[in-house]
Each structure stands twice: as C-alpha cells, then as structure tokens.
Write an enzyme that holds these catalytic residues in place. Structure first.
Site, PDB file in Angstrom:
ATOM      1  N   ASP A  65       1.151  -6.882   7.995  1.00 45.66           N
ATOM      2  CA  ASP A  65       0.849  -6.753   6.565  1.00 45.66           C
ATOM      3  C   ASP A  65      -0.641  -6.530   6.300  1.00 45.66           C
ATOM      4  OD1 ASP A  65       1.346  -6.709   3.888  1.00 45.66           O
ATOM      5  OD2 ASP A  65       1.475  -8.884   3.663  1.00 45.66           O
ATOM      6  N   GLY A  88      -2.338  -1.568   3.166  1.00 44.45           N
ATOM      7  CA  GLY A  88      -2.726  -0.994   1.872  1.00 44.45           C
ATOM      8  C   GLY A  88      -4.074  -1.535   1.428  1.00 44.45           C
ATOM      9  N   ARG A  89      -4.268  -2.857   1.550  1.00 44.51           N
ATOM     10  CA  ARG A  89      -5.545  -3.464   1.123  1.00 44.51           C
ATOM     11  C   ARG A  89      -6.689  -3.019   2.023  1.00 44.51           C
ATOM     12  NH1 ARG A  89      -3.138  -9.179   1.177  1.00 44.51           N
ATOM     13  NH2 ARG A  89      -1.406  -7.967   2.023  1.00 44.51           N
ATOM     14  N   SER A 101      10.855  -2.342   5.876  1.00 41.59           N
ATOM     15  CA  SER A 101      11.946  -3.211   5.444  1.00 41.59           C
ATOM     16  C   SER A 101      12.957  -2.439   4.598  1.00 41.59           C
ATOM     17  CB  SER A 101      11.397  -4.382   4.628  1.00 41.59           C
ATOM     18  OG  SER A 101      11.034  -3.934   3.340  1.00 41.59           O
ATOM     19  N   HIS A 147      -1.887   2.750   6.751  1.00 42.65           N
ATOM     20  CA  HIS A 147      -0.728   2.702   7.654  1.00 42.65           C
ATOM     21  C   HIS A 147      -1.066   3.343   8.993  1.00 42.65           C
ATOM     22  CE1 HIS A 147       1.629   0.909   4.627  1.00 42.65           C
ATOM     23  NE2 HIS A 147       1.674   1.964   3.837  1.00 42.65           N
ATOM     24  N   LEU A 149       7.297  -5.734  28.794  1.00 45.90           N
ATOM     25  CA  LEU A 149       7.565  -6.247  27.445  1.00 45.90           C
ATOM     26  C   LEU A 149       8.824  -5.635  26.841  1.00 45.90           C
ATOM     27  CD1 LEU A 149       6.395  -7.749  24.866  1.00 45.90           C
ATOM     28  CD2 LEU A 149       5.435  -5.527  24.237  1.00 45.90           C
TER      29      LEU A 149
HETATM   30  C1  FPP Z   1       2.688  -3.706   5.109  1.00 48.15           C
HETATM   31  O1  FPP Z   1       1.404  -3.505   4.554  1.00 48.15           O
HETATM   32  C2  FPP Z   1       2.974  -2.635   6.031  1.00 48.15           C
HETATM   33  C3  FPP Z   1       4.047  -1.815   5.973  1.00 48.15           C
HETATM   34  C4  FPP Z   1       5.089  -1.918   4.932  1.00 48.15           C
HETATM   35  C5  FPP Z   1       4.220  -0.738   6.951  1.00 48.15           C
HETATM   36  C6  FPP Z   1       3.859  -1.132   8.346  1.00 48.15           C
HETATM   37  C7  FPP Z   1       3.849   0.077   9.146  1.00 48.15           C
HETATM   38  C8  FPP Z   1       3.009   0.315  10.159  1.00 48.15           C
HETATM   39  C9  FPP Z   1       2.006  -0.653  10.670  1.00 48.15           C
HETATM   40  C10 FPP Z   1       3.107   1.605  10.892  1.00 48.15           C
HETATM   41  C11 FPP Z   1       4.339   1.579  11.714  1.00 48.15           C
HETATM   42  C12 FPP Z   1       4.247   2.512  12.764  1.00 48.15           C
HETATM   43  C13 FPP Z   1       4.793   2.323  13.961  1.00 48.15           C
HETATM   44  C14 FPP Z   1       4.555   3.374  14.948  1.00 48.15           C
HETATM   45  C15 FPP Z   1       5.603   1.135  14.318  1.00 48.15           C
HETATM   46  P1  FPP Z   1       1.277  -3.158   3.014  1.00 48.15           P
HETATM   47  O2  FPP Z   1       1.382  -1.689   2.856  1.00 48.15           O
HETATM   48  O3  FPP Z   1       2.285  -3.952   2.245  1.00 48.15           O
HETATM   49  O4  FPP Z   1      -0.166  -3.654   2.735  1.00 48.15           O
HETATM   50  P2  FPP Z   1      -0.700  -4.295   1.373  1.00 48.15           P
HETATM   51  O5  FPP Z   1       0.087  -5.559   1.175  1.00 48.15           O
HETATM   52  O6  FPP Z   1      -2.132  -4.557   1.666  1.00 48.15           O
HETATM   53  O7  FPP Z   1      -0.488  -3.274   0.289  1.00 48.15           O
END
Ligand code: FPP
Length: 240
Positions: A22, A25-26, A67, A39, A132
C-alpha cells in the site's frame, strides 16, 4: 539511551509472510507524479522484495496486487496496473532464473484473457522451482475466496461426496489449500486495516505496520518486521 534493536535471526524465519503493498498513490502524489508512476515504482519494489525473500530462504510470500474492489478505480489506473502485470509476466526470467515458484490467487476468470494466458505460462514455467513460493493475489478478495469455497462445499454435499463439514473442509478449498497460513502480515503506508486480504488464513497471523510507503519499503524494513515478529509470543488461544 535507546536499546539496540535485535537483528532478525535468519534461522527462525516465519514460514509465510503476507504483504499489503500500500501507498503507491501517495508516493506518486508527494512527487507530483501520476498514480501510475507510483504503481510502477511499487512494482519495481515488489520485484526487489520478492528477490530478497528468496535470498534469505523464506518459504512463502503472498502479495496483494489487486483486490476485487480495485476495479472501482479510474479505468486508466486499472489499466496501468494490468500493464505492469503484463510486463512482469512476459519477463519469464523473473521466475525461472530466480528459482521462484509463482501462483496467482483470486478470481482469475474475470481478468483479461491475455493475462490469464500469461499467468498459466508463468505458473507452468516455474512449477519445478524449489525456492520461494510466491503467491500474487490478483482480483483477490478474502470474502470472495470464502464464497467460492462454500459453493464448492455445497455442491459436494449435494452430490453426496462430502458428509462432514468442519474448519478443515474450508481450509482445503481456499486458494492456499496446500500452504501454511501466513505467520506475519505486513502493511506499510500507515494504514491499519486488512482490506479483505487473506481473511480465513489470518486467524492467528501476527501483524506489523509501518509508515513507509510501499515503493520505499526496503529489505531492511522487512528485516525489522521479521525481528519484531521473532519477539512475539504466539499462544493460539492457549495460555503459554
Ligand atoms: C495500493 O496502493 C496498491 C495497489 C492497489 C496496487 C498494487 C500494485 C502493484 C504494487 C503493482 C503490481 C505489479 C506486480 C508486477 C505484482 P494505493 O494505490 O492504494 O496507494 P494510496 O493508498 O497511497 O493511494
């Protein structure tokens, strides 16, 4: 003045760690970048942390990549995450050369067809890896996973192939049916929620939170989480 932090003991690792990635975005907002850049940085960090987990000899890692609720995000953002997955999946080296065995967990049938094909290829291509075991949760929801398990149970009960229903009946029908439950669940970015991640499996997991945003989360942060985990007293409802 401060007690020195104990280092993590690599001979007593948790068997299974779950991570809610998580804060992408921030991370991007702080840099005046589009969320997709967050991302992208998060995906880069995911690869680094997975590699590190493999190096230290962790057995199981489950990461939350997307999700069942994330479809609500703007289409552009969803598309940017799907594209990162495509890039990752196309690079077969990620699994083979690193001896990482990958599994995707979630309702995969709802994903774009090309991604489903790439997933199948990645799982097949890494099936003999002995390092892993990496689970990537994609279109995953803990409640949805339980609903799927319950549907299977109802069908088997109706067919007469299942006579008794207990906790094991459900554990045997979830995506991680052949794996240990997560010992430790890590959530960076200063949020203190499970957000529908591994609901059934986390009944006795230890939780570890950090304010670091996911793209900045380093192997040393993981070490700290493991060291803290190693000081916990897990009683599973017992008294000692
Ligand atoms: C949450 O941060 C992150 C996600 C919903 C997406 C996570 C995806 C990745 C790390 C890339 C995945 C790629 C692979 C190859 C597995 P947020 O967007 O909710 O952040 P915020 O809360 O700061 O807005």
């Amino acid at each position: 003045m401060f007690a020195k932090r104990k280092k993590m003991d690599s001979t007593r690792l948790p068997a299974h760690i779950g991570i809610i990635m998580d804060g992408n975005g921030r991370w991007a907002k702080k840099r005046a970048l589009p969320r997709s850049a967050g991302h992208s940085a998060g995906s880069k960090n995911f690869k680094q942390i997975a590699r590190y987990c493999n190096q230290i000899g962790l057995q199981y890692l489950t990461v939350y990549a997307f999700s069942t609720e994330n479809w609500k995000r703007p289409q552009k953002e969803v598309e940017s995450i799907m594209n990162l997955l495509r890039d990752y999946l196309k690079d077969a080296k990620n699994f083979k050369d690193e001896n990482i065995k990958v599994r995707f967990i979630g309702d995969l049938k709802a994903l774009p067809e090309d991604i489903q094909t790439l997933i199948q290829e990645a799982e097949d291509g890494s099936k003999d890896a002995t390092g892993l075991r990496l689970n990537i949760a994609l279109n995953y929801g803990g409640r949805d996973e339980i609903v799927h398990a319950v549907r299977k149970i109802a069908q088997e009960y109706k067919d007469g192939s299942l006579l008794k229903i207990n906790e094991q009946t459900i554990s045997d029908r979830i995506y991680t049916f052949d794996q240990p439950d997560p010992d430790l669940i890590i959530r960076p970015s200063g949020e203190y929620r499970l957000s529908n991640f591994l609901l059934w499996q986390s009944a006795y997991s230890e939780f570890w939170f950090s304010n670091v945003l996911w793209p900045d989360f380093k192997p040393s942060d993981l070490d700290r989480a493991i060291a803290d985990y190693q000081k916990r007293d897990r009683r599973y409802g017992d008294i000692q």
